[in-house]
Scaffold this active site. Structure first.
Site, PDB file in Angstrom:
ATOM      1  N   ALA A 197      -4.872  -4.320  -3.277  1.00 25.79           N
ATOM      2  CA  ALA A 197      -3.921  -3.268  -2.883  1.00 25.79           C
ATOM      3  C   ALA A 197      -4.584  -2.387  -1.828  1.00 25.79           C
ATOM      4  O   ALA A 197      -5.721  -1.955  -1.995  1.00 25.79           O
ATOM      5  CB  ALA A 197      -3.526  -2.426  -4.091  1.00 25.79           C
ATOM      6  N   SER A 234      -8.042  -2.838  -6.508  1.00 25.53           N
ATOM      7  CA  SER A 234      -7.911  -1.753  -5.524  1.00 25.53           C
ATOM      8  C   SER A 234      -8.802  -2.056  -4.330  1.00 25.53           C
ATOM      9  O   SER A 234      -9.859  -2.681  -4.476  1.00 25.53           O
ATOM     10  CB  SER A 234      -8.372  -0.431  -6.122  1.00 25.53           C
ATOM     11  OG  SER A 234      -9.785  -0.424  -6.258  1.00 25.53           O
ATOM     12  N   ASP A 235      -8.391  -1.637  -3.135  1.00 22.73           N
ATOM     13  CA  ASP A 235      -9.371  -1.641  -2.057  1.00 22.73           C
ATOM     14  C   ASP A 235     -10.466  -0.661  -2.477  1.00 22.73           C
ATOM     15  O   ASP A 235     -10.277   0.172  -3.358  1.00 22.73           O
ATOM     16  CB  ASP A 235      -8.745  -1.276  -0.698  1.00 22.73           C
ATOM     17  CG  ASP A 235      -9.638  -1.731   0.460  1.00 22.73           C
ATOM     18  OD1 ASP A 235     -10.833  -2.026   0.225  1.00 22.73           O
ATOM     19  OD2 ASP A 235      -9.153  -1.796   1.609  1.00 22.73           O
ATOM     20  N   TRP A 236     -11.615  -0.788  -1.824  1.00 28.02           N
ATOM     21  CA  TRP A 236     -12.803  -0.091  -2.314  1.00 28.02           C
ATOM     22  C   TRP A 236     -12.648   1.430  -2.237  1.00 28.02           C
ATOM     23  O   TRP A 236     -12.409   1.983  -1.161  1.00 28.02           O
ATOM     24  CB  TRP A 236     -14.025  -0.583  -1.542  1.00 28.02           C
ATOM     25  CG  TRP A 236     -14.786  -1.655  -2.280  1.00 28.02           C
ATOM     26  CD1 TRP A 236     -16.147  -1.660  -2.527  1.00 28.02           C
ATOM     27  CD2 TRP A 236     -14.286  -2.842  -2.896  1.00 28.02           C
ATOM     28  NE1 TRP A 236     -16.490  -2.770  -3.260  1.00 28.02           N
ATOM     29  CE2 TRP A 236     -15.383  -3.514  -3.508  1.00 28.02           C
ATOM     30  CE3 TRP A 236     -13.028  -3.408  -3.045  1.00 28.02           C
ATOM     31  CZ2 TRP A 236     -15.254  -4.710  -4.205  1.00 28.02           C
ATOM     32  CZ3 TRP A 236     -12.890  -4.616  -3.749  1.00 28.02           C
ATOM     33  CH2 TRP A 236     -13.997  -5.240  -4.312  1.00 28.02           C
TER      34      TRP A 236
END
Ligand code: BGC
Length: 857
Positions: A197, A234-236
């Site tokens: 995401a 999640s993206d980081w």
């Protein structure tokens, strides 16, 4: 020994039920930067992730660890070849296993909505079908060896500026038909085991949350309609909430440790704000990923660690070389200058800033420290006969930032050792460690213990060359810089993780000082006091870049020298392009020009030698105002580690450059349909709707420098006939207009096109046969022309070949916002086949009648 049977979903669900809430929630946040938690009671070993898509970066434990560096995705896309993409996917899988990696954070299926997008080089194409088809092939290759793909960044995350904050505003048809389309295609064709995401969000009029909280798109669309069964990662450091993200459809918070879930999520479940069944579903999705990647065993046991062949192997270098060479796009080739006839060439002048310092890969999270690199000079020298004279000339620098200070000019004042000394200090100034590094680039991630709060650098710079030296220093966070004990610069940027996410940490603003040196050497004492940055989620770090421009020739003097060398040589090869200052994650470009004086260099060399081959070393479009004057023009992309060998293969005729542009190359900045990637008031407005990339050029009737799909080869092709068939047999006669009942495009398998071609040129070659659909313009807003299918064929000189293309039913369809379904508008459709979006050779017309064509309810 046969592999023990893997637990099915029911069995995994039973195991999950045996865990208490805390234990389940613990699994939903990364244990480290790259690894997920293990849970022996589930038989779960830690799943490890690592970045792609230019290779597999690895988990960074060992700073000396290097790996295979592939051409950037836009280069792979230029080959338009699914088989090649699949082979590259298997190479990534092998490399992942070597590095202890179970999931590669690739491919990226965002679209090149605008040529200035910062991560343009990491995206495949401006076209959804080309993107989806190639990405699906890469995923198949990767997952065929039990290494998971992570399809990213879901969805409409096509800009970099303020990327954690902006919202993309696009209508539902544009979302479905363009930006969601490659995700949908890859999910259907290759079933990737995880999806990432994005940081950004989609503002669809009903919700304006970050993607990690977008329940409509994550839960209803991705998991519901599109049937995605794996975890949404999640993206980081993208997770900014507890309940909203947990309910919104996010399954895994990365990296860890991260405070957003954990205890607050347990409390939210206990308070009834999050249903515990949602938690169970997230764990189940995670376990499916672990099962697919071989990280699940019987409870209490550990699966055997995955093995990988030693490497890198010669055949892997060969594949990277083949991808790089095949993807190169020959844009112009007057008098068949390429390939060079080696016997007719006694001297070659290799010219240009990128000839001296090739740009092999784009910057940002995709960066891979390459196991080896072959420069253009090395490649050409190895391939040219020994008695051919090869000379190299920079012709001016293209970097606006000076290079790092050379260690040879730096000395630690205390020990006299070459380099920069770092003292690691506690909050109250006690020294707890230190090191000396022989370089002017001081960037450190967690190279110091948690007790270190400041890193103070000391060095003495000795300048001997008389003249003006420019010293440029870039630091991040809080810092003070002193020269000869006098403070000259300081900073107090208190941001944390944003310094990483917008790439400031690797690209800090530079402050410059001019230093005059007379006949005597000058010694300068430098001290830089850096407060350690605490980014939260990422490792703590400091950054100090020391850059230096010594006195030297002006760019104009270098250009004149290069032009003279071009004139004296049989052939000039000029390599111009971008560099790490231009193409990277974290920011968008604001212009498409070649940096610095490169246009002037090319013009001077073209004037000096009519046998000049211009090579463009860039992953994204740059304007080439002299393109019409270049006898030969080759787009070489960001070609990865085998750059030099690949260029030599193409220039000397060993591999045909069979690439085709996966995007449109503008001739003039003012023609670019979407010239700006940046948000306004936090919104990126997708006002062009479904008319993206080449579709916008067609709609505006604009003439690009080179159109989407364009590329020459070594031979010529005659397109002879086209047959269109549906599941029930032939539909249309080539070159004529036929009314046919198209068999249910909404639910059927689409159409099969059969194209007969003859290689009428002098050599064996490859051709990318492209099909475009021109929908009726009297119904809903439609593209003038859209890519509907493609394939690669080969034939020897004089031979015929048959290309089979598949046109998916979806090409005919529009998303009906009122009913929330796909439908096929009736009317007259033209299918056109050719060698680019503007070079169409054959046509068939189809009529879709109202009656029989809608999908059965
Ligand atoms: C990037 C992702 C990447 C992640 C981990 C993020 O900043 O957007 O593409 O996978 O970092 O490095």
């Amino acid at each position: 020994m046969s592999r023990p049977a893997l637990p099915d979903d029911t069995e995994l669900a039973d195991r999950i039920r045996a865990l208490d809430l805390e234990s389940k929630v613990r699994l939903l946040t990364g244990a480290t930067m790259w690894s997920l938690p293990a849970e022996p009671r589930l038989g779960l070993s830690a799943v490890t992730m690592s970045d792609g898509p230019q290779g597999v970066r690895g988990t960074g434990g060992d700073p000396a660890a290097t790996g295979l560096l592939a051409p950037a995705p836009s280069a792979l896309a230029a080959a338009w070849d699914t088989e090649l993409a699949e082979r590259l996917g298997t190479l990534f899988a092998t490399e992942a296993r070597r590095k202890g990696v179970d999931v590669v954070l690739a491919p990226v299926v965002n679209l090149q909505r605008t040529p200035v997008a910062g991560r343009h080089f990491e995206y495949f194409s401006e076209d959804p079908l080309l993107t989806g088809t190639l990405a699906a092939a890469l995923v198949r290759g990767l997952q065929s060896r039990d290494v998971g793909a992570c399809l990213k960044h879901f969805v409409a995350n096509d800009s970099e500026t303020d990327r954690t904050l902006y919202r993309s505003q696009l209508d539902e048809r544009t979302l479905r038909e363009v930006y969601l389309a490659p995700f949908e295609q890859v999910l259907a064709e290759a079933e990737p085991w995880s999806v990432m995401a994005a940081y950004s969000g989609v503002d669809d009029g009903t919700a304006s949350a970050p993607m990690t909280e977008n329940a409509r798109l994550l839960r209803e669309v991705l998991k519901g309609e599109l049937g995605f069964a794996g975890p949404v990662v999640s993206d980081w450091a993208a997770t900014r909430s507890t309940v909203a993200s947990a309910v919104g459809g996010l399954d895994l918070v990365m990296p860890g440790p991260d405070p957003q879930w954990g205890v607050p999520l347990v409390e939210a479940v206990r308070a009834g704000e999050v249903d515990e069944r949602l938690i169970d579903d997230k764990v189940l999705r995670l376990l499916r990923l672990a099962r697919n990647t071989g990280r699940i065993a019987e409870p209490g046991q550990s699966p055997p660690p995955p093995t990988a062949p030693a490497g890198p192997a010669e055949e892997e270098f060969r594949l990277l070389r083949e991808v790089a060479a095949r993807g190169m796009v020959l844009l112009r080739n007057q008098s068949d200058l390429v390939p060079l006839a080696p016997e007719a060439v006694r001297s070659v002048a290799l010219i240009g800033p990128n000839a001296v310092t090739p740009y092999l890969q784009g910057g940002g999270s995709a960066y891979v420290p390459a196991v080896r690199t072959v420069s253009f000079e090395e490649g050409l020298r190895a391939a040219l006969p020994e008695d051919v004279h090869l000379s190299v000339h920079r012709g001016g620098d293209s970097r606006l930032r000076p290079p790092y200070l050379s260690a040879a000019l730096l000395t630690d004042p205390e020990t006299g050792t070459a380099g920069v000394r770092a003292d690691h200090l506690t909050a109250d100034g006690g020294r707890v460690g230190g090191e000396i590094r022989p370089c002017g680039n001081w960037s450190g991630y967690g190279d110091f213990g948690p007790e270190t709060h400041r890193v103070v650098l000391h060095t003495v710079l000795t300048l001997t060359e008389p003249g003006t030296h420019r010293l440029e220093i870039g630091c991040v966070g809080r810092y003070q810089v002193s020269i000869d004990d006098e403070e000259v610069l300081s900073g107090d940027d208190d941001r944390g993780v944003e310094l990483i996410l917008d790439s400031t940490h690797s690209n800090p603003p530079l402050r410059g000082i001019d230093l005059e040196v007379g006949p005597q050497p000058r010694r300068i004492t430098l001290a830089i006091d850096l407060t350690v940055v605490e980014p939260g989620g990422y490792d703590r770090f400091v950054t100090a870049q020391l850059r230096h421009a010594p006195p030297g020739p002006t760019p104009y003097e270098e250009i004149a020298e290069a032009a003279a060398a071009a004139q004296a040589a049989d052939v000039a090869v000029v390599v111009v392009g971008t560099n790490e200052e231009v193409e990277s994650e974290g920011w968008d470009r604001t212009a498409l020009d070649l940096p610095a004086h490169q246009n002037e260099l090319v013009r001077k060399v073209l004037a000096a030698n009519p046998r000049t081959i211009v090579v463009v070393n860039a992953g994204a479009p740059v304007l080439l105002p002299w393109a019409d004057e270049a006898p030969a023009l080759l787009w070489a992309w960001l070609p990865g580690q085998e750059a030099g060998h690949a260029l030599a293969d193409v220039l000397l005729g060993r591999i045909e450059p069979s690439g085709r542009l996966p995007w449109t190359l503008p001739a003039r900045a003012e023609d670019v349909p979407v010239p700006d990637a940046r948000p306004r008031d936090g919104i990126v407005h997708y006002g062009e709707g479904i008319h993206v990339g080449h579709r916008a050029w067609d709609k505006g009737g604009l003439v690009p420098a080179f159109p989407f799909g364009h590329g020459l080869g070594w031979t010529r092709w005659s397109y002879e006939s086209l047959t269109v068939s549906g599941p029930y047999g032939p539909l249309a006669v080539p070159q004529s207009s036929v009314s046919a009942n198209l068999p249910d495009p909404a639910g059927g398998d689409g159409l099969k096109l059969t194209v007969d071609l003859t290689n009428t040129g002098p050599r064996a070659g490859r051709e990318v046969v492209q099909a475009y659909l021109e929908p009726p313009q009297d119904g809903p807003d439609r593209p003038v022309r859209l890519l509907a299918g493609f394939t690669v064929i080969r034939a020897t000189a004089g031979d015929r070949a048959t290309a089979d293309l598949h046109v998916p039913a979806r090409a005919f369809q529009v998303w009906d916002t009122d009913t929330g379904r796909w439908r096929t508008p009736p009317g007259r459709y033209r299918l056109r086949v050719g060698r680019s979006s503007r070079d169409l050779r054959l046509m068939a017309e189809l009529v879709v009648d109202d009656g029989g064509l809608h999908a059965a309810a």
